[in-house]
Motif scaffolding. Sequence first.
Motif, PDB file in Angstrom:
ATOM      1  N   LEU A  32     -17.247  27.671 -59.172  1.00 20.09           N
ATOM      2  CA  LEU A  32     -16.293  26.621 -58.724  1.00 20.09           C
ATOM      3  C   LEU A  32     -16.569  27.049 -57.249  1.00 20.09           C
ATOM      4  O   LEU A  32     -17.176  27.979 -56.534  1.00 20.09           O
ATOM      5  N   SER A  33     -16.722  25.483 -56.160  1.00 23.15           N
ATOM      6  CA  SER A  33     -16.562  25.488 -54.896  1.00 23.15           C
ATOM      7  C   SER A  33     -15.222  26.168 -54.631  1.00 23.15           C
ATOM      8  O   SER A  33     -14.265  25.103 -55.157  1.00 23.15           O
ATOM      9  N   MET A  34     -14.342  26.813 -53.605  1.00 23.98           N
ATOM     10  CA  MET A  34     -13.576  27.241 -53.051  1.00 23.98           C
ATOM     11  C   MET A  34     -12.828  26.499 -51.310  1.00 23.98           C
ATOM     12  O   MET A  34     -14.373  26.849 -50.918  1.00 23.98           O
ATOM     13  N   TYR A  35     -12.105  26.042 -51.546  1.00 25.92           N
ATOM     14  CA  TYR A  35     -12.004  26.309 -50.198  1.00 25.92           C
ATOM     15  C   TYR A  35      -9.742  26.391 -49.987  1.00 25.92           C
ATOM     16  O   TYR A  35      -9.370  27.106 -50.529  1.00 25.92           O
ATOM     17  N   TRP A  36     -10.038  26.537 -48.181  1.00 33.55           N
ATOM     18  CA  TRP A  36      -8.823  27.372 -47.786  1.00 33.55           C
ATOM     19  C   TRP A  36      -8.120  25.122 -46.690  1.00 33.55           C
ATOM     20  O   TRP A  36      -9.137  25.284 -46.117  1.00 33.55           O
ATOM     21  N   TYR A  37      -7.361  25.586 -46.844  1.00 30.82           N
ATOM     22  CA  TYR A  37      -6.975  24.064 -46.479  1.00 30.82           C
ATOM     23  C   TYR A  37      -4.794  24.852 -45.567  1.00 30.82           C
ATOM     24  O   TYR A  37      -4.743  25.845 -45.910  1.00 30.82           O
ATOM     25  N   ARG A  38      -4.381  24.174 -44.559  1.00 32.57           N
ATOM     26  CA  ARG A  38      -3.490  24.765 -44.527  1.00 32.57           C
ATOM     27  C   ARG A  38      -2.291  23.472 -43.637  1.00 32.57           C
ATOM     28  O   ARG A  38      -2.793  22.111 -43.752  1.00 32.57           O
ATOM     29  N   GLN A  39      -0.889  23.872 -43.516  1.00 31.26           N
ATOM     30  CA  GLN A  39      -0.374  22.425 -43.142  1.00 31.26           C
ATOM     31  C   GLN A  39       0.764  22.816 -42.116  1.00 31.26           C
ATOM     32  O   GLN A  39       1.171  23.719 -42.718  1.00 31.26           O
ATOM     33  N   GLY A  40       0.360  22.849 -40.891  1.00 33.32           N
ATOM     34  CA  GLY A  40       1.490  23.242 -39.738  1.00 33.32           C
ATOM     35  C   GLY A  40       2.410  22.285 -39.419  1.00 33.32           C
ATOM     36  O   GLY A  40       2.105  20.611 -40.388  1.00 33.32           O
ATOM     37  N   PRO A  41       3.777  22.654 -38.935  1.00 33.11           N
ATOM     38  CA  PRO A  41       4.674  22.400 -39.609  1.00 33.11           C
ATOM     39  C   PRO A  41       4.504  20.610 -38.683  1.00 33.11           C
ATOM     40  O   PRO A  41       3.648  20.287 -37.291  1.00 33.11           O
ATOM     41  N   GLY A  42       5.390  19.912 -39.053  1.00 33.28           N
ATOM     42  CA  GLY A  42       5.064  18.216 -38.860  1.00 33.28           C
ATOM     43  C   GLY A  42       3.788  17.802 -39.032  1.00 33.28           C
ATOM     44  O   GLY A  42       3.095  16.492 -38.452  1.00 33.28           O
ATOM     45  N   LYS A  43       2.388  18.719 -38.865  1.00 28.98           N
ATOM     46  CA  LYS A  43       1.382  17.897 -39.618  1.00 28.98           C
ATOM     47  C   LYS A  43       0.915  17.982 -40.603  1.00 28.98           C
ATOM     48  O   LYS A  43       1.006  18.191 -42.110  1.00 28.98           O
ATOM     49  N   GLN A  44      -0.313  17.000 -41.195  1.00 35.62           N
ATOM     50  CA  GLN A  44      -0.600  16.758 -42.237  1.00 35.62           C
ATOM     51  C   GLN A  44      -1.555  17.735 -43.087  1.00 35.62           C
ATOM     52  O   GLN A  44      -2.184  18.981 -41.714  1.00 35.62           O
ATOM     53  N   ARG A  45      -2.184  18.016 -43.983  1.00 32.09           N
ATOM     54  CA  ARG A  45      -2.868  19.231 -44.447  1.00 32.09           C
ATOM     55  C   ARG A  45      -4.485  19.049 -44.518  1.00 32.09           C
ATOM     56  O   ARG A  45      -4.480  17.474 -44.395  1.00 32.09           O
ATOM     57  N   GLU A  46      -4.437  20.169 -43.900  1.00 31.35           N
ATOM     58  CA  GLU A  46      -6.150  19.918 -42.629  1.00 31.35           C
ATOM     59  C   GLU A  46      -6.839  21.073 -43.842  1.00 31.35           C
ATOM     60  O   GLU A  46      -6.592  22.683 -43.980  1.00 31.35           O
ATOM     61  N   LEU A  47      -7.717  20.840 -43.947  1.00 27.31           N
ATOM     62  CA  LEU A  47      -9.129  21.649 -44.723  1.00 27.31           C
ATOM     63  C   LEU A  47      -9.296  22.039 -43.108  1.00 27.31           C
ATOM     64  O   LEU A  47      -9.993  22.449 -41.980  1.00 27.31           O
ATOM     65  N   VAL A  48      -8.865  23.425 -43.540  1.00 32.20           N
ATOM     66  CA  VAL A  48      -9.691  25.273 -43.081  1.00 32.20           C
ATOM     67  C   VAL A  48     -11.357  25.331 -42.884  1.00 32.20           C
ATOM     68  O   VAL A  48     -12.061  25.811 -42.244  1.00 32.20           O
ATOM     69  N   ALA A  49     -11.732  25.646 -44.035  1.00 33.70           N
ATOM     70  CA  ALA A  49     -13.117  25.977 -44.663  1.00 33.70           C
ATOM     71  C   ALA A  49     -13.704  25.946 -46.112  1.00 33.70           C
ATOM     72  O   ALA A  49     -12.424  26.062 -46.966  1.00 33.70           O
ATOM     73  N   GLY A  50     -14.393  25.775 -46.282  1.00 33.91           N
ATOM     74  CA  GLY A  50     -14.930  26.559 -47.846  1.00 33.91           C
ATOM     75  C   GLY A  50     -15.786  26.666 -48.058  1.00 33.91           C
ATOM     76  O   GLY A  50     -16.835  27.345 -47.419  1.00 33.91           O
ATOM     77  N   ILE A  51     -16.080  27.102 -49.504  1.00 32.24           N
ATOM     78  CA  ILE A  51     -17.215  28.022 -49.920  1.00 32.24           C
ATOM     79  C   ILE A  51     -17.936  27.921 -51.110  1.00 32.24           C
ATOM     80  O   ILE A  51     -17.530  27.106 -52.410  1.00 32.24           O
ATOM     81  N   SER A  53     -20.148  27.598 -54.129  1.00 33.08           N
ATOM     82  CA  SER A  53     -20.596  28.451 -55.906  1.00 33.08           C
ATOM     83  C   SER A  53     -21.681  28.857 -55.164  1.00 33.08           C
ATOM     84  O   SER A  53     -21.951  30.789 -55.714  1.00 33.08           O
ATOM     85  N   GLY A  54     -22.748  29.204 -54.463  1.00 29.24           N
ATOM     86  CA  GLY A  54     -24.162  29.277 -53.864  1.00 29.24           C
ATOM     87  C   GLY A  54     -23.482  30.075 -52.632  1.00 29.24           C
ATOM     88  O   GLY A  54     -24.909  30.327 -51.987  1.00 29.24           O
ATOM     89  N   GLY A  55     -22.804  29.752 -51.643  1.00 28.87           N
ATOM     90  CA  GLY A  55     -21.824  30.684 -50.776  1.00 28.87           C
ATOM     91  C   GLY A  55     -22.041  29.885 -49.839  1.00 28.87           C
ATOM     92  O   GLY A  55     -22.016  30.883 -48.989  1.00 28.87           O
ATOM     93  N   THR A  56     -22.837  28.865 -49.443  1.00 25.37           N
ATOM     94  CA  THR A  56     -22.730  27.803 -48.867  1.00 25.37           C
ATOM     95  C   THR A  56     -21.059  27.764 -48.167  1.00 25.37           C
ATOM     96  O   THR A  56     -20.273  27.432 -48.704  1.00 25.37           O
ATOM     97  N   ARG A  57     -21.052  27.855 -46.552  1.00 28.05           N
ATOM     98  CA  ARG A  57     -20.069  27.858 -45.936  1.00 28.05           C
ATOM     99  C   ARG A  57     -20.239  26.567 -44.790  1.00 28.05           C
ATOM    100  O   ARG A  57     -20.646  26.197 -44.670  1.00 28.05           O
ATOM    101  N   ASN A  58     -18.972  26.016 -44.693  1.00 26.32           N
ATOM    102  CA  ASN A  58     -18.245  25.789 -44.175  1.00 26.32           C
ATOM    103  C   ASN A  58     -17.216  25.476 -43.378  1.00 26.32           C
ATOM    104  O   ASN A  58     -15.783  26.132 -44.100  1.00 26.32           O
ATOM    105  N   TYR A  59     -16.682  25.233 -42.100  1.00 26.31           N
ATOM    106  CA  TYR A  59     -15.615  25.294 -41.309  1.00 26.31           C
ATOM    107  C   TYR A  59     -15.118  24.330 -40.502  1.00 26.31           C
ATOM    108  O   TYR A  59     -15.384  23.551 -40.318  1.00 26.31           O
ATOM    109  N   ALA A  60     -14.094  23.939 -40.371  1.00 24.28           N
ATOM    110  CA  ALA A  60     -12.763  23.342 -39.643  1.00 24.28           C
ATOM    111  C   ALA A  60     -13.330  23.919 -38.170  1.00 24.28           C
ATOM    112  O   ALA A  60     -13.799  24.637 -37.735  1.00 24.28           O
ATOM    113  N   ASP A  61     -13.797  22.716 -36.905  1.00 22.36           N
ATOM    114  CA  ASP A  61     -14.786  22.823 -35.937  1.00 22.36           C
ATOM    115  C   ASP A  61     -13.417  24.229 -34.929  1.00 22.36           C
ATOM    116  O   ASP A  61     -13.769  24.710 -34.208  1.00 22.36           O
ATOM    117  N   SER A  62     -12.008  23.698 -35.432  1.00 19.56           N
ATOM    118  CA  SER A  62     -10.957  24.434 -34.861  1.00 19.56           C
ATOM    119  C   SER A  62     -10.950  26.028 -35.156  1.00 19.56           C
ATOM    120  O   SER A  62     -10.196  26.637 -34.482  1.00 19.56           O
TER     121      SER A  62
END
Length: 115
Positions: A32-51, A53-62
Amino acid sequence: QVQLVESGGGLVQAGRSLRLACSASGVIFRSLSMYWYRQGPGKQRELVAGISSGGTRNYADSVKGRFTISRDNAKNTVYLQMNSLKPEDTAVYYCTTRINGADYWGQGTQVTVSS
């Protein structure tokens, strides 16, 4: 039955670090690919990072250069190492994955960063 359980959140001062963990069960985790999202107060849920199954990573610019996603297939766990935390990182953090077109989410873990 797919279950995702996050842990590791808390209250920290700006500049400090936290490591979140998401433990998965009922899945063939290594495929499986796995992801972390977050939702701040009053904000929409956003993608933070993903990895993939092969270990390739991606990140939000922030979070690039501050956060690191990793996985331990032997433990069915994905991690999010968060360094140099900022008040704007305050949010509920969720891990998620997609299996056969269905999205599965954990219950979330609160991260609060004080200035």
